[in-house]
Scaffold this active site. Structure first.
Site, PDB file in Angstrom:
ATOM      1  N   TYR A  87       0.825  -1.214   0.000  1.00 32.59           N
ATOM      2  CA  TYR A  87       0.000   0.000   0.000  1.00 32.59           C
ATOM      3  C   TYR A  87       0.856   1.261   0.000  1.00 32.59           C
ATOM      4  O   TYR A  87       0.613   2.212   0.736  1.00 32.59           O
ATOM      5  CB  TYR A  87      -0.953  -0.036   1.194  1.00 32.59           C
ATOM      6  CG  TYR A  87      -1.811  -1.274   1.151  1.00 32.59           C
ATOM      7  CD1 TYR A  87      -2.903  -1.354   0.287  1.00 32.59           C
ATOM      8  CD2 TYR A  87      -1.492  -2.389   1.912  1.00 32.59           C
ATOM      9  CE1 TYR A  87      -3.663  -2.510   0.201  1.00 32.59           C
ATOM     10  CE2 TYR A  87      -2.253  -3.547   1.835  1.00 32.59           C
ATOM     11  CZ  TYR A  87      -3.338  -3.598   0.979  1.00 32.59           C
ATOM     12  OH  TYR A  87      -4.089  -4.745   0.886  1.00 32.59           O
ATOM     13  N   CYS A  88       1.851   1.277  -0.854  1.00 36.02           N
ATOM     14  CA  CYS A  88       2.792   2.387  -0.986  1.00 36.02           C
ATOM     15  C   CYS A  88       2.578   3.064  -2.331  1.00 36.02           C
ATOM     16  O   CYS A  88       2.108   2.442  -3.289  1.00 36.02           O
ATOM     17  CB  CYS A  88       4.220   1.846  -0.883  1.00 36.02           C
ATOM     18  SG  CYS A  88       5.523   3.067  -1.154  1.00 36.02           S
TER      19      CYS A  88
END
EC number: 1.11.1.9
Length: 221
Positions: free
Chosen positions: A72-73
């Site tokens: 989730y970057c």
């Protein structure tokens, strides 16, 4: 299942818009030290499914790219690019190894069983699956860092002179050679010795060009 994942990871997805940046131009790559003692063959790591410890000596003779990854970057867009890199350079002996880590912005919040579904259904989504080996989630900095990353960091200076002080990082103690963010990369040669290290903001296209230039000396391309 996809709907449940989207709801559960709403906060990490909001955090994904944050990518650590620095106010000045940073070097993208640094060569590793010439007097490195030891090789990656002295180490091993637990597979993502937790069923086996994989010794890195099984990659002897290969060019190995170590990457600390997160689902989730803002840089998770590199996952498909890493798949393409693996496809393009596999014929020249390149092997990519991914190490999920939650120390940067809490952007890998799930346990090991949730990582592949998160990649498949949420980010990058659309059925995506990595074509390279992923290992169990763990630390790459601090008191509980994995031994392989202690070795890699000790072997290679960091491209950035900026020491980490961000509120989005979670480890102690902070050291000058620490990994700064998700998707930093280390290339290890066929003798098991680290060769070069990339800043997390280095485009995968740049990493590929650097690797191809390095491979020229082996007359494999």
């Amino acid at each position: 299942m996809a709907i449940q994942l989207r709801v559960f990871y709403l906060v990490p997805l909001l955090l994904a818009s944050y990518v650590q940046t620095t106010p000045r131009l940073e070097k993208m790559k640094m060569d590793c030290y010439k007097d490195v003692k030891g090789t990656i063959y002295n180490y091993e790591a637990l597979s993502l499914n937790g069923k086996e410890r994989i010794p890195f000596k099984q990659y002897a003779g290969k060019h190995v790219l170590f990457v600390n990854v997160a689902t989730y970057c803002g840089l998770t867009i590199q996952y498909p690019e890493l798949n393409a890199l693996q496809d393009d350079l596999k014929q020249f002996g390149l092997v990519i190894l991914g190490f999920p880590c939650n120390q940067f912005g809490k952007q890998e919040p799930g346990d090991n069983t949730e990582i592949l579904p998160g990649l498949k259904y949420v980010r990058p989504g659309k059925g995506f699956l990595p074509n390279f080996q992923l290992f169990a989630k763990g630390d790459v900095n601090g008191e509980k860092e994995q031994e392989i990353f202690t070795f890699l960091k000790r072997s290679c200076p960091h491209p950035s002179e900026t020491v980490v002080t961000s509120k989005h990082t979670f480890w102690e103690p902070i050291k000058v050679h620490d990994i700064r963010w998700n998707f930093e990369k280390f290339l290890v040669g066929p003798n098991g010795v680290p060769v070069m290290r990339w800043f997390h903001q280095a485009p995968v296209s740049t990493v590929k060009s650097d690797i191809l230039a390095y491979l020229n000396q082996f007359k494999t391309i």
